[in-house]
Design a protein around this motif. Sequence first.
Motif, PDB file in Angstrom:
ATOM      1  N   LEU A   1       0.834  -1.207   0.000  1.00  0.00           N
ATOM      2  CA  LEU A   1       0.000   0.000   0.000  1.00  0.00           C
ATOM      3  C   LEU A   1       0.864   1.251   0.000  1.00  0.00           C
ATOM      4  O   LEU A   1       0.548   2.243  -0.677  1.00  0.00           O
ATOM      5  CB  LEU A   1      -0.935   0.000   1.211  1.00  0.00           C
ATOM      6  N   ALA A   2       1.962   1.246   0.743  1.00  0.00           N
ATOM      7  CA  ALA A   2       2.845   2.417   0.789  1.00  0.00           C
ATOM      8  C   ALA A   2       3.333   2.780  -0.608  1.00  0.00           C
ATOM      9  O   ALA A   2       3.347   3.961  -0.994  1.00  0.00           O
ATOM     10  CB  ALA A   2       4.029   2.126   1.712  1.00  0.00           C
ATOM     11  N   LYS A   3       3.723   1.798  -1.377  1.00  0.00           N
ATOM     12  CA  LYS A   3       4.173   2.046  -2.753  1.00  0.00           C
ATOM     13  C   LYS A   3       3.054   2.665  -3.585  1.00  0.00           C
ATOM     14  O   LYS A   3       3.258   3.663  -4.286  1.00  0.00           O
ATOM     15  CB  LYS A   3       4.624   0.733  -3.379  1.00  0.00           C
ATOM     16  N   ALA A   4       1.869   2.070  -3.523  1.00  0.00           N
ATOM     17  CA  ALA A   4       0.756   2.534  -4.357  1.00  0.00           C
ATOM     18  C   ALA A   4       0.375   3.973  -4.026  1.00  0.00           C
ATOM     19  O   ALA A   4       0.091   4.783  -4.927  1.00  0.00           O
ATOM     20  CB  ALA A   4      -0.440   1.608  -4.180  1.00  0.00           C
ATOM     21  N   GLN A   5       0.368   4.326  -2.739  1.00  0.00           N
ATOM     22  CA  GLN A   5      -0.055   5.673  -2.369  1.00  0.00           C
ATOM     23  C   GLN A   5       0.980   6.730  -2.730  1.00  0.00           C
ATOM     24  O   GLN A   5       0.631   7.835  -3.144  1.00  0.00           O
ATOM     25  CB  GLN A   5      -0.385   5.711  -0.881  1.00  0.00           C
ATOM     26  N   VAL A   6       2.256   6.408  -2.572  1.00  0.00           N
ATOM     27  CA  VAL A   6       3.289   7.364  -2.968  1.00  0.00           C
ATOM     28  C   VAL A   6       3.262   7.544  -4.487  1.00  0.00           C
ATOM     29  O   VAL A   6       3.363   8.677  -4.999  1.00  0.00           O
ATOM     30  CB  VAL A   6       4.674   6.907  -2.481  1.00  0.00           C
ATOM     31  N   GLU A   7       3.126   6.451  -5.220  1.00  0.00           N
ATOM     32  CA  GLU A   7       3.042   6.554  -6.684  1.00  0.00           C
ATOM     33  C   GLU A   7       1.863   7.428  -7.106  1.00  0.00           C
ATOM     34  O   GLU A   7       1.983   8.237  -8.034  1.00  0.00           O
ATOM     35  CB  GLU A   7       2.903   5.157  -7.291  1.00  0.00           C
ATOM     36  N   ARG A   8       0.704   7.270  -6.453  1.00  0.00           N
ATOM     37  CA  ARG A   8      -0.459   8.084  -6.799  1.00  0.00           C
ATOM     38  C   ARG A   8      -0.166   9.564  -6.570  1.00  0.00           C
ATOM     39  O   ARG A   8      -0.490  10.407  -7.427  1.00  0.00           O
ATOM     40  CB  ARG A   8      -1.682   7.664  -5.984  1.00  0.00           C
ATOM     41  N   ALA A   9       0.434   9.892  -5.428  1.00  0.00           N
ATOM     42  CA  ALA A   9       0.708  11.296  -5.124  1.00  0.00           C
ATOM     43  C   ALA A   9       1.730  11.882  -6.088  1.00  0.00           C
ATOM     44  O   ALA A   9       1.610  13.042  -6.518  1.00  0.00           O
ATOM     45  CB  ALA A   9       1.202  11.418  -3.681  1.00  0.00           C
TER      46      ALA A   9
ATOM     47  N   GLU B   1       0.164  12.765  -9.263  1.00  0.00           N
ATOM     48  CA  GLU B   1      -0.646  13.979  -9.147  1.00  0.00           C
ATOM     49  C   GLU B   1       0.210  15.239  -9.131  1.00  0.00           C
ATOM     50  O   GLU B   1      -0.315  16.347  -9.078  1.00  0.00           O
ATOM     51  CB  GLU B   1      -1.493  13.919  -7.869  1.00  0.00           C
ATOM     52  N   GLY B   2       1.546  15.080  -9.132  1.00  0.00           N
ATOM     53  CA  GLY B   2       2.431  16.234  -9.193  1.00  0.00           C
ATOM     54  C   GLY B   2       3.225  16.521  -7.938  1.00  0.00           C
ATOM     55  O   GLY B   2       4.005  17.477  -7.904  1.00  0.00           O
ATOM     56  N   MET B   3       3.065  15.723  -6.886  1.00  0.00           N
ATOM     57  CA  MET B   3       3.800  15.948  -5.649  1.00  0.00           C
ATOM     58  C   MET B   3       5.213  15.380  -5.768  1.00  0.00           C
ATOM     59  O   MET B   3       5.422  14.346  -6.418  1.00  0.00           O
ATOM     60  CB  MET B   3       3.053  15.295  -4.477  1.00  0.00           C
ATOM     61  N   ASN B   4       6.189  16.051  -5.161  1.00  0.00           N
ATOM     62  CA  ASN B   4       7.541  15.504  -5.198  1.00  0.00           C
ATOM     63  C   ASN B   4       7.626  14.264  -4.295  1.00  0.00           C
ATOM     64  O   ASN B   4       6.822  14.083  -3.384  1.00  0.00           O
ATOM     65  CB  ASN B   4       8.587  16.556  -4.789  1.00  0.00           C
ATOM     66  N   VAL B   5       8.607  13.423  -4.566  1.00  0.00           N
ATOM     67  CA  VAL B   5       8.692  12.124  -3.902  1.00  0.00           C
ATOM     68  C   VAL B   5       8.844  12.281  -2.394  1.00  0.00           C
ATOM     69  O   VAL B   5       8.216  11.551  -1.620  1.00  0.00           O
ATOM     70  CB  VAL B   5       9.861  11.294  -4.479  1.00  0.00           C
TER      71      VAL B   5
ATOM     72  N   ILE C   1      16.819  11.110  26.674  1.00  0.00           N
ATOM     73  CA  ILE C   1      17.341  12.189  25.836  1.00  0.00           C
ATOM     74  C   ILE C   1      16.370  13.364  25.834  1.00  0.00           C
ATOM     75  O   ILE C   1      15.144  13.192  25.752  1.00  0.00           O
ATOM     76  CB  ILE C   1      17.631  11.713  24.395  1.00  0.00           C
ATOM     77  N   PHE C   2      16.950  14.556  25.925  1.00  0.00           N
ATOM     78  CA  PHE C   2      16.222  15.822  25.859  1.00  0.00           C
ATOM     79  C   PHE C   2      16.972  16.669  24.840  1.00  0.00           C
ATOM     80  O   PHE C   2      18.059  17.171  25.132  1.00  0.00           O
ATOM     81  CB  PHE C   2      16.209  16.509  27.223  1.00  0.00           C
ATOM     82  N   THR C   3      16.437  16.838  23.639  1.00  0.00           N
ATOM     83  CA  THR C   3      17.216  17.444  22.572  1.00  0.00           C
ATOM     84  C   THR C   3      16.424  18.470  21.768  1.00  0.00           C
ATOM     85  O   THR C   3      15.222  18.324  21.551  1.00  0.00           O
ATOM     86  CB  THR C   3      17.759  16.358  21.620  1.00  0.00           C
ATOM     87  N   LEU C   4      17.150  19.508  21.323  1.00  0.00           N
ATOM     88  CA  LEU C   4      16.616  20.471  20.350  1.00  0.00           C
ATOM     89  C   LEU C   4      17.232  20.244  18.973  1.00  0.00           C
ATOM     90  O   LEU C   4      17.101  21.093  18.089  1.00  0.00           O
ATOM     91  CB  LEU C   4      16.916  21.903  20.811  1.00  0.00           C
ATOM     92  N   ASP C   5      17.870  19.121  18.807  1.00  0.00           N
ATOM     93  CA  ASP C   5      18.623  18.841  17.592  1.00  0.00           C
ATOM     94  C   ASP C   5      17.946  17.771  16.751  1.00  0.00           C
ATOM     95  O   ASP C   5      18.601  16.979  16.083  1.00  0.00           O
ATOM     96  CB  ASP C   5      20.047  18.397  17.974  1.00  0.00           C
ATOM     97  N   TYR C   6      16.593  17.720  16.788  1.00  0.00           N
ATOM     98  CA  TYR C   6      15.886  16.672  16.059  1.00  0.00           C
ATOM     99  C   TYR C   6      15.652  17.086  14.612  1.00  0.00           C
ATOM    100  O   TYR C   6      15.319  18.240  14.331  1.00  0.00           O
ATOM    101  CB  TYR C   6      14.538  16.355  16.709  1.00  0.00           C
ATOM    102  N   ASN C   7      15.794  16.137  13.701  1.00  0.00           N
ATOM    103  CA  ASN C   7      15.537  16.392  12.282  1.00  0.00           C
ATOM    104  C   ASN C   7      14.831  15.197  11.673  1.00  0.00           C
ATOM    105  O   ASN C   7      15.311  14.060  11.768  1.00  0.00           O
ATOM    106  CB  ASN C   7      16.847  16.646  11.538  1.00  0.00           C
ATOM    107  N   ASP C   8      13.672  15.434  11.070  1.00  0.00           N
ATOM    108  CA  ASP C   8      12.932  14.395  10.370  1.00  0.00           C
ATOM    109  C   ASP C   8      13.147  14.594   8.872  1.00  0.00           C
ATOM    110  O   ASP C   8      12.698  15.592   8.306  1.00  0.00           O
ATOM    111  CB  ASP C   8      11.442  14.486  10.709  1.00  0.00           C
ATOM    112  N   PRO C   9      13.802  13.648   8.190  1.00  0.00           N
ATOM    113  CA  PRO C   9      14.100  13.854   6.773  1.00  0.00           C
ATOM    114  C   PRO C   9      12.862  13.886   5.886  1.00  0.00           C
ATOM    115  O   PRO C   9      12.910  14.382   4.756  1.00  0.00           O
ATOM    116  CB  PRO C   9      14.992  12.656   6.420  1.00  0.00           C
ATOM    117  N   ASN C  10      11.713  13.380   6.393  1.00  0.00           N
ATOM    118  CA  ASN C  10      10.492  13.363   5.595  1.00  0.00           C
ATOM    119  C   ASN C  10       9.519  14.479   5.969  1.00  0.00           C
ATOM    120  O   ASN C  10       8.426  14.556   5.412  1.00  0.00           O
ATOM    121  CB  ASN C  10       9.785  12.009   5.737  1.00  0.00           C
ATOM    122  N   ALA C  11       9.886  15.326   6.940  1.00  0.00           N
ATOM    123  CA  ALA C  11       8.970  16.366   7.385  1.00  0.00           C
ATOM    124  C   ALA C  11       8.814  17.452   6.318  1.00  0.00           C
ATOM    125  O   ALA C  11       9.763  17.795   5.608  1.00  0.00           O
ATOM    126  CB  ALA C  11       9.472  16.976   8.684  1.00  0.00           C
TER     127      ALA C  11
END
Length: 598
Positions: free
Chosen positions: A293-301, A304-308, A482-492
Amino acid sequence: MPYARPLLTTLAISCSLPLWAKEPPTKLQVPTLAYDDQQIILVWEKPADHADITDYHVYANGKLLGGSNANNGQVSPAKPYIDRFYQQDTRNFHHRIAIHSYTAQGLAPDTEYRFTVRSVGRDGKESADSPVITQRTTAVPALFDVKQYGAKGDGRALDTVAIQRAIDACTAGCKVLLPAGTYKSGSLYLKSNMTLEIAEGATLLGSERAEDYPRQGYIQYPYSTTVRPASLINALPRDPRKHQAFENIRIVGKGVIDGNGWKRHADVLDERGQALPFYLPSDNTRYLQDGLLAKAQVERAVAEGMNVKDAYGQMRSSLVTLRNVTNVFYGGFTVLNPAYHGIMNLETENVVLANTTHKTYDANNGDGIEFANSRGSMVFNNFFDTGDDCVNFAAGTGADAVRQKPQEDAWIFNNYFRKGHGMVVAGSHTGAWIQNILAEDNVSDGTDTGLRMKSTNFMGGGARNVVFRDSSMRNTVKQAFIFTLDYNDPNAKLDYQKSTIAGQFRDVRVSDVTVENAQLAAIEVKGDSLHGAYHQGLAFERVRFSGPAKVKIDGLQGSRFEAVHFSEAGTGNPWQVGSSEGLVFKDVRPAPEPAHSL
């Protein structure tokens, strides 16, 4: 006396309780919707002096039903793992947790029961009764069997329409039943005042086709710009821009909810010799070969013109998404293979997750349960083996989050955490504050972290008034705390206005916790001292570590470390402290270097 009281208080109770008597438990209660026509679940708080208590006895109408420990072994998927954990503790290193819930089973429908609970000491003696709580079972609900509405349950035919027809026909207080079988389905929409039961031997299997999940599902926050697709199970308005309130929803049963998100790599044997699924650990470069399902939904988006990157991070369905629901109970079922998150609760109130099993490792972003801008939650007696955070709290992003309600009032206890990025996680969305969380009497073996608190210097808000206590951890892969301000989500996706205020973690107390074989760090604090962003008010009391991990502190103010002990810490002092002030160390072994006692 086993506990200290002011003299006048002691005299006031001496006529009714012997001085040696154990205290009874407090705040006996039935969690939200944690009852039906056959059973009632009870929970309670431990008395203040509970060190010598080994069990709790539960009485119904004056008759002994049994002890909480034995009962927990019958109903909780976490209990066999907790027992195994302590069997392996041959050095008696770990803190012993207390079980403080009970499921009364085999009850009569529409009948009132009066419950009390007594503490049991090591000597076998009972305390006085707790205050009485009265609860009535429900009447036998009207049953709406999905097979009577045309569902095939053969794992091949798409049963979405038939199941939805049963839900739509369901009258107030009814139960929609999926009997044994495999029901392939796209998005389903629940309504108020109903129970959805996935029976033992039944599987609700998500369709692998993107078109079976409405593209217009929900927006994460009021200011979010991306409309995400609907989940497999939803309590949402059909128009994501409109408000609709729901109430009294139960999702229960001994069956399985399978999101069909990713290809299954293999089964692995856990520490008890039980088979656990292992899903391919994918990302936004490998989803084409790894996803269903993850593949199908990303392919659909993307089509529709959304970047990967944005398509991957925003357009996969979770298993369950509920919004604006008051009173929710999840109980008993098993969660498998979400394309995105597991169970999401957005702006909900009074939510209970009990006796469930989450086997989502290592499905990318496969969180266990998430709460966002919600109030009142209990999470107990659950087994987590997840591809992301186990229990996660969020409160909005950036400057606009100040107009949202905080995420508040949660109680997490008697769970077993196997794999996961964190047992209990606050953030990374901290904008409207995450507050008033109690996590106690939990066990983990193999999570990346125990208490994980994460934000950024542009997120705003933070987390405060958090207690993490009376728990045991083993083999933490990264940081125990851990208590951090250094968090990064590559998909955000940065679809919000940044705050000018950094996130902050404050007034957090960790006490009576043992951590065996901690790896990367025992405690890690990462503020942003260069920009004046400090965490503050952390208190660690009676915490013991074994293994090579060290403490790394930067950007912390006004905090205390008392009776924090390390064994097998290797060479050198385990304390590394910089750019902090107002730190107090008492009975810390080995002690920090004098220059670091700030």
